[in-house]
Design a protein around this motif. Structure first.
Motif, mmCIF file in Angstrom:
data_model
loop_
_atom_site.group_PDB
_atom_site.id
_atom_site.type_symbol
_atom_site.label_atom_id
_atom_site.label_comp_id
_atom_site.label_asym_id
_atom_site.label_seq_id
_atom_site.Cartn_x
_atom_site.Cartn_y
_atom_site.Cartn_z
ATOM 1 N N ASP A 394 10.931 41.396 71.665
ATOM 2 C CA ASP A 394 10.304 42.553 72.271
ATOM 3 C C ASP A 394 9.816 43.480 71.160
ATOM 4 O OD1 ASP A 394 9.648 44.831 73.732
ATOM 5 O OD2 ASP A 394 11.215 44.473 75.221
ATOM 6 N N SER A 395 8.574 43.263 70.724
ATOM 7 C CA SER A 395 8.037 44.077 69.624
ATOM 8 C C SER A 395 8.022 45.551 69.991
ATOM 9 C CB SER A 395 6.615 43.666 69.287
ATOM 10 O OG SER A 395 6.513 42.288 69.225
ATOM 11 N N ALA A 396 7.783 45.833 71.275
ATOM 12 C CA ALA A 396 7.713 47.229 71.689
ATOM 13 C C ALA A 396 9.044 47.925 71.448
ATOM 14 C CB ALA A 396 7.323 47.327 73.156
ATOM 15 N N LYS A 397 10.128 47.150 71.525
ATOM 16 C CA LYS A 397 11.445 47.732 71.261
ATOM 17 C C LYS A 397 11.851 47.511 69.815
ATOM 18 C CE LYS A 397 13.456 47.981 75.829
ATOM 19 N NZ LYS A 397 12.294 47.826 76.692
ATOM 20 N N ARG A 398 10.893 47.111 68.992
ATOM 21 C CA ARG A 398 11.094 46.884 67.557
ATOM 22 C C ARG A 398 12.148 45.807 67.277
ATOM 23 N NH1 ARG A 398 6.962 48.323 68.149
ATOM 24 N NH2 ARG A 398 6.201 50.430 68.180
ATOM 25 N N TYR C 32 2.363 36.576 75.587
ATOM 26 C CA TYR C 32 3.130 35.338 75.711
ATOM 27 C C TYR C 32 3.524 35.051 77.161
ATOM 28 C CZ TYR C 32 7.205 38.443 74.585
ATOM 29 O OH TYR C 32 8.150 39.438 74.528
ATOM 30 N N CYS C 88 5.196 46.609 78.472
ATOM 31 C CA CYS C 88 4.828 45.337 77.825
ATOM 32 C C CYS C 88 5.573 45.154 76.503
ATOM 33 C CB CYS C 88 3.328 45.296 77.564
ATOM 34 S SG CYS C 88 2.830 43.842 76.619
ATOM 35 N N PRO C 89 6.306 44.036 76.365
ATOM 36 C CA PRO C 89 7.034 43.814 75.106
ATOM 37 C C PRO C 89 6.098 43.620 73.922
ATOM 38 C CG PRO C 89 7.208 41.900 76.550
ATOM 39 C CD PRO C 89 6.547 42.976 77.342
ATOM 40 N N GLN C 90 4.856 43.233 74.208
ATOM 41 C CA GLN C 90 3.910 43.022 73.117
ATOM 42 C C GLN C 90 2.940 44.198 72.964
ATOM 43 O OE1 GLN C 90 5.336 40.748 71.319
ATOM 44 N NE2 GLN C 90 3.649 39.300 71.169
ATOM 45 N N GLU C 91 3.161 45.235 73.709
ATOM 46 C CA GLU C 91 2.346 46.454 73.635
ATOM 47 C C GLU C 91 0.848 46.189 73.801
ATOM 48 O OE1 GLU C 91 4.366 49.425 70.664
ATOM 49 O OE2 GLU C 91 4.552 47.408 69.852
#
Lengths: 663, 296, 195
Positions: A394-398, C32, C88-91
């Motif tokens: 989860d890139s948004a959550k770093r 993804y 969104c986890p990928q922003e």
């Protein structure tokens, strides 16, 4: 007068197909000081090495230049050959004609010209080389293992089993780590405590292991074979020698409502406590932040009740300094809490729990004695939703990495739930199922096929509470993106595995490197997986990257074998490429002016202060001195020295300038 | 506190009670509101949907006019306008070339020095000191604070923190003597600009909001956005038709609730302009009003 | 992202995903396919392609699938509520991408029939702003009804609004309406050329 021999290697086709090796050898033969110059197909082969040895003997060479591959590859080979022929190994240099020339250029006359230049540079250098001898450092055969989880336990037992002393430091009151909290382990479903606790006892009883629990590493100085570790043994408030572990104090403590760390806050513990019944050592600690005596000055019930009078309210932290030869960092991991997830309720719903909390619910030693009950009302949940990748990937959550263990433990959780609640429904929201490992995918398939766990491919957007149910809003991407809303009694988040919150500080204290996610960085991801870049420090377990128990144990044993390998010698030889401060005759003694800029600049704390005294013991001057055991030969001090008093052996200013002038 | 005001088109028309109530409470709270001279429409979702540069130029003209009038800070009570003005400002600050281009298009100089602010932040500051002494009639009711989309999103630069469970309006309601309830649809979309073009979707989405508030025993929904108000209040009959239930629960602007607590006349607050009447059968007892406040 | 050939001034063939990334900085390839956008989208149930499927259509980089995205109803239903990008986890800024796809759909004449009402509303809205500088709600509704033929829709709401003083019947222009009109002329005129 220098008598240099030059040996040009074709490296098969590697150099020979691009560089005209015969021409290089010929040109080199005409360089001043070169008395012998030949080329050969494989210089590193036995006949190749013999050519060098013969030439040293017959031509009475004073220096050797081998034009071949990278010194990282074969410098030890050629230096050994020189040594065997009676030439000091540090009088042998390599010109890298492969990586620096043939591999990066076309077959052109210029390429051969460059190869000649490279050889000429090294010829000029080697003329100025001085015989050096490797530095010998002693090895203290005692290991420090940091962290008493399964990684630290395994490493400690292996090292101790090989006959060496081990100091095991654990910061919580008991060893056992996260593994002690687990219910059953995938893919065999054997009970975690049943396989772990005998190991814990073995640690406590091993004559070679000194165990410090409730203790932390305060500082680590020194270098491979010669570390000095200072350990802060925090005050337990209990005299461990007198305490028999009878448990009366913990039973009588009136302050029993403190959330239990071991039970992931699903149960409570008293202010004087042993984290769990099988704890090692079985000696309580007083939680001074919560104990009434420390806050109000009254109570002392534990002291009154203790049959051996072991309670010590005024006990202070103790600092213990120990000589250590090697360190294994096994400091473990932590997980994200439910409060990390705004969309899953910021941790405000009691029936949204973490995977580790589910472990406690499923564990026979847990707050519900192994019956799955939801925290809000202790009812047995009929509908449980498991959410994989909660925070992971989860890139948004770093947190862009995969936590690696969640796919497996989520399958295990769903399976355990189905085994315990036969009528219950278990749903797993997942993105991918990553089950690489022996019998791993079979395990997941069993959950799906035999236990009929409903796997739903999609992520959950939101979880909220309505009429006592948790509403899980997800999607099934395999059903044309159909929205899936489940009324669950319990939601289990497979929350991301992260580095310890103080991992960065710990790494800095030990002067070892770590990555952007604060996991410790191994020296090479493939070929040196348990060594740190700092010599003498090794790594095991999830402090390096998320990993499961089998991998952790394998890595711990690997780290232990590295330590045992190190301890197999009583002395270490290391390359003499270290800085030296010059010394001259009195009254100057050294051109060092004593500014000690080098001391500030040295990244390894290798600069010491040397007192120069007269015969009467009077201090004449203070000059810099390099501790050759600590110096890593980086040269920072050389660049900074204002009076040119420091030089780097093997790479002296004179040598480097000669190399440059030869271009 | 002196502050610029951009009412936006809705507050001049279908949502005029929002502006009326804001202007009614402003003097009591020590707020001096100065309207941006000759302001234009921000383009709302229409420009945003069809023409990106137009969607920047229309709000940019408003920002330029506010700047010209020497306003440091501009209050934008409508969430949709707020979203357009603040995202435009952010984009033009980030992209210098674009800012120059847009300045040419609107024929005005534009530095973006005027900051844009939302109604909740302004009210929070204005009620920070001595508000309790000004209360005449505490608004002692269970309220569901509805934030909708644009007070919490986009997260960067949003008026409210805690994206999924904002608390800013809840805090104001507590000050006014109300009991803000925890509920699940605080930040779910009401259907916004589809009110006219796709009324059926709005009835569905706004219906979920009203239904959840009612289920948890709210006596009123409180909003800070004209579109939210339109969809929850004006579209109530569509919602009721869609769900086959009637809901008596009125929808008030945050400014109206504060006004009532301050003892300001209902007409001055524009309560009579609502579709769902602002009245309650009897004073509900908090302990036993767990049941939905539906009228069958 | 620069599309191939663009630097040389040749005729560039870009995929829709590349064009979108170039124009609005949103990369469809970062998706993804977890579906979290769809799970939280208030209108996903009414869409012909779910939000994550729109991204999938773009990922193929195949003209026939790109066209399906541009012909979809989904892009017109997007409310720009920002729920998807918030979670969104990928922003991925999906609302921004949807806006771009709407513009492309219009330009290429691929608009979904049901998108017409929504477009008509937006156009009526902008017509009103262009004429008066501000939105004139009565004019907007009348114009919208003429554009769509939904003459009787909301016929019951209007009198009630009027009674409550919520409708202003007479257009109220602003002094700077000529300036606003010039903004429209500049931007609506060269819209096609720009992109």
């Amino acid at each position: 007068m220098a008598r240099i021999g030059v040996f040009i290697c074709h490296c098969g086709e590697n150099i020979g197909s691009t560089v005209d090796c015969a021409a290089v050898a010929k040109a080199a033969g005409e360089l001043p000081g070169v008395v012998h110059s030949v080329d050969y197909k494989y210089m590193c082969s036995d006949p190749g090495q013999s050519m060098i040895k013969d030439a040293i003997r017959t031509q009475k060479l004073t220096g050797v230049v081998v034009g071949a591959c990278s010194p990282r590859m074969h410098e030890p080979t050629f230096r050994r050959a020189c040594n065997e022929a009676g030439l000091n190994p540090f009088l042998c240099e390599m010109a890298n004609l492969r990586e620096h020339c043939s591999w990066v250029h076309e077959k052109l006359p210029d390429t051969t010209a460059k190869a000649i230049d490279l050889v000429r540079i090294l010829v000029e250098k080697v003329k100025r080389n001085k015989p050096l001898s490797s530095i010998k450092v002693p090895v203290t055969k005692r290991a420090l293992v940091l962290g008493g989880g399964i990684a630290g336990i395994q490493a400690a037992l292996d090292i101790a089993g090989a006959g060496h002393e081990v100091v095991l430091v654990e910061r919580s009151p008991s060893i056992g780590g996260h593994m002690a909290q687990l219910s059953e382990t995938f893919p065999t479903l054997d009970c975690s405590q049943c396989i772990l606790t005998p190991r814990m006892v073995e640690v406590a009883q091993h004559p070679n292991i000194t165990l410090y629990t409730y203790s932390e590493l305060e500082s680590l100085e020194g270098f491979i074979g010669n570390f000095k570790a200072t350990i802060r043994k925090r005050a337990r408030g209990v005299d461990e020698k007198l305490c028999t572990g009878c448990g009366v104090c913990t039973q009588k403590c009136p302050n029993k409502k403190i959330p239990s760390e071991f039970n992931e806050h699903l149960g409570t513990r008293p202010a004087i406590y042993v984290p769990f019944p099988q704890a090692v050592p079985n000696k309580p600690v007083i939680d001074r932040d919560r104990c009434t005596y420390y806050s109000k000055g009254k109570c002392q019930v534990c002291a009154k009740m203790c049959p051996t009078k072991a309670i010590r309210y005024d006990q202070e932290d103790e600092l213990i300094t120990i000589d250590i030869g090697a360190v294994v960092a096994a400091t473990g991991f932590t997980i994200k809490g439910t409060d990390f997830f705004p969309e899953y309720g910021y941790g405000q719903y009691p029936n949204v729990i973490t995977g580790l909390q589910f472990e406690r619910l499923a564990s026979a030693s847990g707050p519900t004695l192994g019956v799955i009950r939801r925290p809000s009302d202790n009812e047995i949940p009929e509908n449980v939703v498991f959410i994989a990748c909660a925070g992971s990937r989860d890139s948004a959550k770093r947190l862009s990495y995969c936590s690696k263990i969640c796919c497996m433990y989520t399958a295990k959780h769903a399976m355990l739930y189905k085994h315990k609640v036969h009528e219950g429904r278990a749903h797993v929201f997942y993105m991918d199922i990553r089950a690489g490992g022996k019998m791993y995918d079979e395990f997941v398939r069993r959950a799906i096929e035999e236990d009929q766990v409903n796997y739903i491919r999609g992520r959950v957007s939101r979880v909220f509470e309505r009429n006592g149910k948790m509403i899980v809003k997800g999607v099934d991407t395999l059903l044309n993106g159909q929205s899936i809303e489940i009324e669950a009694d319990l939601v289990v988040l497979a929350t991301a595995m992260t580095a310890q919150p103080d991992a960065e500080a710990t790494a800095q204290r030990m002067k070892i490197s770590y990555d952007a996610d604060h996991f410790l960085s191994e020296a090479h991801p493939k070929l040196r997986p348990v060594e740190m870049n700092t010599a003498g420090i090794f790594v095991a377990g999830a402090c390096q990257a998320p990993k499961d128990i089998p991998e952790t144990v394998a890595q711990a044993s690997a780290a232990a074998s590295k330590v045992v390998g190190l301890f197999s010698r009583s002395e270490l030889a290391r390359e003499p490429v270290v800085a030296t401060v010059n010394r001259t005759a009195p009254p100057l003694f050294s051109t060092c002016v004593g500014c000690f800029l080098c001391e500030t600049a040295c990244p390894y704390q290798a600069i010491e202060r040397d007192d120069i005294r007269g015969r009467d013991g009077q201090l004449i001057r203070q000059v810099a001195k390099v501790n050759q055991g600590v110096c890593q030969g980086c040269g920072t001090c050389v660049a900074l020295c204002r009076s040119k008093a420091i030089d780097l052996q093997g790479f002296t200013n004179e040598q480097v300038f000669a190399e440059l002038l030869a271009v | 506190m002196k502050i610029g005001l951009y009412p936006g088109c809705s507050l001049e028309g279908s949502s005029r009670e929002y502006l009326e109530s804001l202007q009614a409470i402003a003097p009591v709270l020590g707020l001096e509101l100065a309207e941006v001279p000759d302001w234009n429409c921000c383009g709302a979702s229409a420009a945003h949907s069809l023409n990106h540069k137009l969607a920047l130029a229309l709000p940019a003209r408003v920002l330029a006019l506010a700047e010209q009038a020497g306003m440091d800070k501009l209050l934008v009570p409508c969430s949709a306008c707020l979203n357009r003005l603040s995202t435009t400002r952010a984009e033009l600050i980030k992209n210098e070339a674009l800012r120059r281009e847009i300045a040419e298009v609107i024929e005005l100089s534009l530095t973006c020095r005027t900051r844009v602010t939302d109604v909740l932040s302004v009210l929070a500051k204005a009620t920070a000191n001595g508000f309790s002494e000004k209360i005449r009639q505490p608004f002692a009711r269970r309220v569901a604070c509805y934030y909708g989309c644009y007070l919490t999103r986009p997260v960067e630069g949003a008026a409210c923190r805690r994206t999924e469970d904002p608390q800013e309006m809840d805090a104001l309601m507590k000050l006014a003597g109300a009991d803000p309830i925890p509920w699940a649809f605080k930040v779910e979309c009401c259907g916004a600009g589809l009110s006219l073009s796709r009324t059926s979707s709005v009835a569905e989405l706004a219906g979920r909001v009203v239904e959840d508030a009612a289920l948890r025993g709210a006596e009123a929904i409180v909003v800070a956005c004209p579109m939210c108000h339109t969809n929850l209040d004006l579209r109530r009959s569509n919602i009721e038709q869609n769900l086959g239930t009637r809901f008596a629960m009125p929808v008030l602007y945050v400014t109206q609730v504060l006004g009532l607590a301050l003892g300001i006349d209902e007409r001055a607050l524009g309560l009579h302009r609502h579709e769902v009447p602002v009245r309650w059968e009897k004073k509900a007892n908090h302990q036993d009003t767990q049941a939905p406040s539906e009228v069958k | 992202m620069i599309c191939h050939g663009q630097e040389d001034g040749e005729h560039a063939h870009c995929t829709l995903a590349e064009e979108a990334e170039h124009a609005v900085g949103v990369s469809a390839f970062e998706c993804y396919q977890c579906g979290k956008c769809t799970a939280g989208c208030p209108l996903a149930a009414e869409m012909d392609w779910s939000p994550h499927q729109i991204l999938r259509l773009l990922q193929y980089a195949a003209p026939e699938l790109e066209e399906q995205a541009l012909r979809s109803l989904s892009i017109w239903l997007c409310l720009t509520c920002e729920q998807c990008v918030t979670r969104c986890p990928q922003e991925i800024d999906l609302p921004r991408l949807m806006e771009y796809l709407r513009q492309q759909s219009l330009e290429r004449g691929l608009m979904h029939p049901q998108g017409r009402d929504i477009l008509a509303f937006h156009e009526a809205f902008l017509d009103s702003v262009r004429k008066h500088g501000r939105l004139q709600e009565v004019g907007l509704v009348a114009n919208y009804k003429l554009k769509t033929g939904h003459l009787l829709q909301d016929v019951l709401v209007a009198p009630r609004l009027l009674a409550r003083g919520k409708l202003k019947l007479l257009p109220q222009g602003i002094k700077g309406k000529a300036a606003v009109r010039r903004i429209f002329e500049r931007l609506q005129h060269d819209e096609g050329k720009e992109e």
